[in-house]
Design an enzyme around this catalytic site. Structure first.
Site, PDB file in Angstrom:
ATOM      1  N   TYR A 141      15.040  18.011  12.769  1.00 64.60           N
ATOM      2  CA  TYR A 141      15.540  18.501  11.479  1.00 64.60           C
ATOM      3  C   TYR A 141      16.118  19.915  11.597  1.00 64.60           C
ATOM      4  O   TYR A 141      16.940  20.307  10.783  1.00 64.60           O
ATOM      5  CB  TYR A 141      14.404  18.520  10.443  1.00 64.60           C
ATOM      6  N   LYS A 192       7.715   8.990  21.150  1.00 64.28           N
ATOM      7  CA  LYS A 192       8.589   8.082  21.893  1.00 64.28           C
ATOM      8  C   LYS A 192       8.645   8.646  23.311  1.00 64.28           C
ATOM      9  O   LYS A 192       9.718   8.953  23.850  1.00 64.28           O
ATOM     10  CB  LYS A 192       9.961   8.007  21.203  1.00 64.28           C
ATOM     11  N   ASP A 225       7.951   2.880  17.728  1.00 66.27           N
ATOM     12  CA  ASP A 225       8.392   1.524  17.360  1.00 66.27           C
ATOM     13  C   ASP A 225       7.184   0.610  17.164  1.00 66.27           C
ATOM     14  O   ASP A 225       7.087  -0.142  16.194  1.00 66.27           O
ATOM     15  CB  ASP A 225       9.381   0.953  18.392  1.00 66.27           C
ATOM     16  N   ASP A 249       8.779  11.337   8.555  1.00 62.63           N
ATOM     17  CA  ASP A 249       9.594  11.009   7.386  1.00 62.63           C
ATOM     18  C   ASP A 249       9.660   9.490   7.229  1.00 62.63           C
ATOM     19  O   ASP A 249       9.433   8.949   6.136  1.00 62.63           O
ATOM     20  CB  ASP A 249      10.998  11.595   7.571  1.00 62.63           C
ATOM     21  N   ASP A 253       7.229   6.847   4.504  1.00 66.54           N
ATOM     22  CA  ASP A 253       7.840   5.910   3.543  1.00 66.54           C
ATOM     23  C   ASP A 253       7.292   4.504   3.770  1.00 66.54           C
ATOM     24  O   ASP A 253       6.973   3.779   2.819  1.00 66.54           O
ATOM     25  CB  ASP A 253       9.377   5.869   3.701  1.00 66.54           C
TER      26      ASP A 253
END
Ligand code: IPM
Ligand code: MG
Length: 362
Positions: A141, A192, A225, A249, A253
């Protein structure tokens, strides 16, 4: 001593949901021996419209002088074409960075009354109690360089930078281990590491800190993932999920849908000095101005504010109990309801929470 709160409703449904949260604060102030004062400020698109800047100096001064900040939501189609630094989202990122709110707590706890509201099977979600801890002021970000540039061959190139330093990782990992100590003592760090060096490094810093100081907490690691899949397959395996800005983020959600609606999820963004409380959902321009939004995420954010910034655990519990009460009574805003015709309005939901609060005081 009077506590001073900065109220930043922002854009879209931000105004409506914050208005309901303010009714709750008003009830607390008048009936629960709670000395609090507040002042409104502008952020996001409305701030751009008024001042030409999504995080104006006046708002900055206001929040720096406050004990806590309550924020609604920012953004909307009206401001989508502005230059990036002027967009509402830039205002939100700017206030997070300015106040150094590096630890974002996003609890996804399933309310029993809403088991039917989720798109997932009740037996999968019953008992889910996850705390997503998202790093909020670094990572992709904020990484430099970034931009969109012209290439000699006539194409363009868009690029961002994912980076984390040792101290940026350590301070957020510490928050996760500490949170886990007062929960189920399990941290799952999401990365990751099989592809991205920055998160390979993340994994090693989290592991080292754990080995040095937090061996009483169980630490596991998971690729993002797989984590996205496991959240839907078997969400009860998670206690604290520790992760980067971007992955947090996305996963928060996703986790919100376990609870029935993103309209239920509060959050706290904490730094060493400042704290800001906001629902995790956005400004929902499609339903803005229609008195349809679910104010519970914002009201539950007020509960987090009472607990973490205002030293009023007693009032936080009252507010959470009042929310439980209205859900027990069957009240549902449209996002939680199978039948839009009988759904409660935003203001009816806020009023009901206030009535439940007053009932608790009777
Ligand atoms: C959130 C939002 C923000 C983010 C947007 C509005 C900039 O999605 O708080 O999760 O990406 O952090
Ligand atoms: Mg988001």
């Amino acid at each position: 001593m009077t506590l001073n709160i900065a109220i930043l409703p922002g854009d879209g449904i931000g105004t409506e949901i914050v208005a309901e949260a303010m009714k709750v604060l008003q009830v607390l102030k008048q009936n629960f021996n709670f000395d609090i004062a507040w002042q409104y400020g502008l952020i996001g698109g409305v701030a751009y419209d008024a001042d030409g800047c999504p995080y104006p100096a006046a708002t900055q001064a206001l929040v720096h002088g406050s004990d806590a900040v309550l924020l609604g939501a920012v953004g909307g189609p009206k401001w989508e074409r502005l230059d990036k630094p002027l967009r509402p989202e830039a205002g939100l990122l700017a206030i997070r960075k300015d106040l150094d709110l590096f630890a974002n707590y996003r609890p996804a706890k399933v309310h029993k009354q809403l088991l039917q509201a989720s798109t997932l099977k009740p037996e999968v979600i019953n008992g889910v109690d996850i705390l997503v801890i998202r790093e909020l002021v670094s990572g992709i970000y904020f990484g430099q360089p970034r931009g969109i540039e012209d290439l000699p061959d006539g194409q363009q190139r868009g690029f961002n930078t994912l980076e984390y330093t040792t101290s940026q990782i350590e301070r957020i990992a510490r928050k996760a281990f500490e949170a886990a100590r007062v929960r189920d003592r399990r941290v799952c760090s999401i990365d990751k590491a099989n592809v991205l060096e920055a998160t390979e490094f993340w994994r090693s810093v989290v592991s080292d800190l754990h080995a040095r100081e937090y061996t009483d907490v169980a630490l596991s690691h998971m690729y993002v993932d797989n984590a996205a899949m496991q959240l839907i397959r078997a969400p009860k395996q998670f206690d604290v999920m520790l992760t980067t800005n971007l992955f947090g983020d996305i996963l928060s959600d996703e986790a919100s849908m376990l609870t029935g609606s993103i309209g239920m999820l509060p959050s706290a963004s904490m730094g060493e000095k400042f704290a800001m409380y906001e629902p995790i959902h956005g400004s929902a321009p499609d339903i803005s101005g229609q008195n349809k939004a679910n104010p519970l995420a914002t009201i539950l954010s007020v509960a987090m504010m009472l607990r973490f910034s205002l030293a009023r655990e007693d009032l936080a519990l009252h507010v959470e109990a009042a929310v439980d009460q209205v859900l027990d009574d069957g009240l549902r805003t449209a996002d939680l309801s199978h039948d839009a015709d009988v759904a409660a309005s935003c203001s009816a939901m806020g009023d009901a929470v206030c009535t439940a609060l007053l009932g608790a005081n009777a």
